[in-house]
Scaffold this motif. Structure first.
Motif, mmCIF file in Angstrom:
data_model
loop_
_atom_site.group_PDB
_atom_site.id
_atom_site.type_symbol
_atom_site.label_atom_id
_atom_site.label_comp_id
_atom_site.label_asym_id
_atom_site.label_seq_id
_atom_site.Cartn_x
_atom_site.Cartn_y
_atom_site.Cartn_z
ATOM 1 N N THR A 219 -87.258 21.066 111.653
ATOM 2 C CA THR A 219 -86.845 20.704 110.302
ATOM 3 C C THR A 219 -85.450 20.110 110.361
ATOM 4 O O THR A 219 -84.516 20.740 110.854
ATOM 5 C CB THR A 219 -86.853 21.927 109.371
ATOM 6 O OG1 THR A 219 -88.183 22.465 109.334
ATOM 7 C CG2 THR A 219 -86.418 21.549 107.960
ATOM 8 N N PHE A 220 -85.328 18.899 109.875
ATOM 9 C CA PHE A 220 -84.040 18.231 109.785
ATOM 10 C C PHE A 220 -83.484 18.427 108.382
ATOM 11 O O PHE A 220 -84.190 18.249 107.396
ATOM 12 C CB PHE A 220 -84.181 16.733 110.056
ATOM 13 C CG PHE A 220 -84.485 16.405 111.486
ATOM 14 C CD1 PHE A 220 -83.465 16.318 112.425
ATOM 15 C CD2 PHE A 220 -85.791 16.176 111.894
ATOM 16 C CE1 PHE A 220 -83.746 16.013 113.741
ATOM 17 C CE2 PHE A 220 -86.082 15.863 113.209
ATOM 18 C CZ PHE A 220 -85.049 15.780 114.142
ATOM 19 N N VAL A 221 -82.207 18.788 108.306
ATOM 20 C CA VAL A 221 -81.493 18.899 107.033
ATOM 21 C C VAL A 221 -80.383 17.851 107.069
ATOM 22 O O VAL A 221 -79.574 17.825 108.006
ATOM 23 C CB VAL A 221 -80.890 20.308 106.840
ATOM 24 C CG1 VAL A 221 -80.060 20.369 105.557
ATOM 25 C CG2 VAL A 221 -81.992 21.363 106.817
ATOM 26 N N ALA A 222 -80.347 17.005 106.066
ATOM 27 C CA ALA A 222 -79.322 15.963 106.016
ATOM 28 C C ALA A 222 -77.983 16.565 105.624
ATOM 29 O O ALA A 222 -77.892 17.347 104.678
ATOM 30 C CB ALA A 222 -79.719 14.874 105.029
ATOM 31 N N ALA A 223 -76.956 16.197 106.359
ATOM 32 C CA ALA A 223 -75.612 16.694 106.092
ATOM 33 C C ALA A 223 -75.182 16.330 104.672
ATOM 34 O O ALA A 223 -75.589 15.306 104.128
ATOM 35 C CB ALA A 223 -74.625 16.102 107.090
ATOM 36 N N ALA A 224 -74.363 17.183 104.094
ATOM 37 C CA ALA A 224 -73.814 16.905 102.771
ATOM 38 C C ALA A 224 -72.862 15.722 102.864
ATOM 39 O O ALA A 224 -72.265 15.450 103.899
ATOM 40 C CB ALA A 224 -73.072 18.132 102.239
ATOM 41 N N GLY A 225 -72.718 15.029 101.788
ATOM 42 C CA GLY A 225 -71.808 13.890 101.719
ATOM 43 C C GLY A 225 -71.479 13.607 100.282
ATOM 44 O O GLY A 225 -72.146 14.093 99.377
ATOM 45 N N SER A 226 -70.448 12.843 100.065
ATOM 46 C CA SER A 226 -70.069 12.579 98.680
ATOM 47 C C SER A 226 -69.922 11.107 98.365
ATOM 48 O O SER A 226 -69.820 10.737 97.215
ATOM 49 C CB SER A 226 -68.757 13.295 98.347
ATOM 50 O OG SER A 226 -67.754 12.879 99.243
ATOM 51 N N SER A 227 -69.910 10.258 99.364
ATOM 52 C CA SER A 227 -69.731 8.837 99.083
ATOM 53 C C SER A 227 -71.077 8.190 98.787
ATOM 54 O O SER A 227 -72.112 8.645 99.234
ATOM 55 C CB SER A 227 -69.064 8.140 100.270
ATOM 56 O OG SER A 227 -69.878 8.222 101.407
ATOM 57 N N SER A 228 -71.032 7.106 98.049
ATOM 58 C CA SER A 228 -72.263 6.386 97.751
ATOM 59 C C SER A 228 -72.746 5.676 99.013
ATOM 60 O O SER A 228 -71.999 5.487 99.974
ATOM 61 C CB SER A 228 -72.032 5.362 96.639
ATOM 62 O OG SER A 228 -71.310 4.258 97.150
ATOM 63 N N ARG A 229 -73.986 5.259 99.003
ATOM 64 C CA ARG A 229 -74.587 4.583 100.158
ATOM 65 C C ARG A 229 -73.783 3.353 100.555
ATOM 66 O O ARG A 229 -73.621 3.044 101.720
ATOM 67 C CB ARG A 229 -76.020 4.193 99.789
ATOM 68 C CG ARG A 229 -76.866 3.746 100.922
ATOM 69 C CD ARG A 229 -77.428 4.978 101.611
ATOM 70 N NE ARG A 229 -78.162 4.596 102.786
ATOM 71 C CZ ARG A 229 -79.471 4.527 102.858
ATOM 72 N NH1 ARG A 229 -80.215 4.813 101.820
ATOM 73 N NH2 ARG A 229 -80.050 4.191 103.972
ATOM 74 N N LEU A 230 -73.247 2.626 99.555
ATOM 75 C CA LEU A 230 -72.498 1.412 99.850
ATOM 76 C C LEU A 230 -71.153 1.709 100.500
ATOM 77 O O LEU A 230 -70.566 0.838 101.131
ATOM 78 C CB LEU A 230 -72.294 0.595 98.566
ATOM 79 C CG LEU A 230 -73.565 0.021 97.956
ATOM 80 C CD1 LEU A 230 -73.249 -0.679 96.648
ATOM 81 C CD2 LEU A 230 -74.255 -0.932 98.918
#
Length: 197
Positions: A6-17
């Motif tokens: 199971t992969f869990v995506a790391a938290a982040g706060s910036s938009s994709r762009l």
């Protein structure tokens, strides 16, 4: 006999762009808040037989924040982007538009002086294929969205260009089950997030 990763995506706060290549910024307050909000839902994954994370600061902090105490795996590091490290796609395009076009069009291209997309997918897939195989063995890996996209392309034996069509959101999770060379995708859901448009 099948393994479940199971992969869990790391938290982040910036938009994709605003995502940066090989971004090594730590979690900000918004990222920590997201981890705390979804921790009750993702905490059961701490019971996995093995718990790993990318060496990226956000992946390590996310894994620790979720109570996984993960082991860092260098094979789960982000793609080596050479001289584009730390740039956004827009910044790289402004500096080297022809090189970016070549990189986006050819999965074997290393115009930035780093790792090709195909090599990145193969490296992450090699890590996946070398996990211990025991009955009902469960593995959790916290990684950057780019690493998870690479793992999914490899597991599904999809063309490398498919990488650009997979959207992995912060703190979402997805599993693959199987064994070396024979993986199946298992959709488990996406953690609730703030509406982002």
């Amino acid at each position: 006999m099948a393994l479940r990763v199971t992969f869990v995506a790391a938290a982040g706060s910036s938009s994709r762009l605003n995502e940066r290549f090989e971004d090594d910024r730590p979690l900000d307050q918004a990222g920590w808040s997201e981890v705390q909000r979804v921790a009750p839902e993702l905490l059961p994954l701490a019971a996995a037989d093995l718990r790993y994370c990318s060496p990226n600061p956000r992946s390590r902090a996310t894994g620790d924040g979720l109570g996984y105490a993960p082991l860092v795996q260098l094979a789960l590091r982000d793609c080596d982007m050479g001289r584009w490290r730390g740039l956004t796609l827009g910044e790289a395009m402004a500096r080297e538009p022809e090189a970016v076009d070549a990189w986006l069009a050819d999965p074997r291209a290393t115009v930035h002086g780093g790792e090709s997309l195909l090599d990145f997918i193969t490296r992450v897939g090699g890590w996946l294929d070398t996990r211990p195989l025991e009955e009902n063995f469960r593995v959790v890996a916290v990684a950057e969205p780019s690493v998870i996209r690479a793992a999914l392309v490899y597991a599904l034996k999809a063309p490398p260009a498919t990488y650009w069509n997979i959207d992995v959101r912060a703190l979402s999770r997805v599993s693959v089950t199987g064994q070396a060379g024979r993986w199946s995708l298992r959709i488990e859901g996406v953690s609730p997030q703030r509406a982002r448009m």
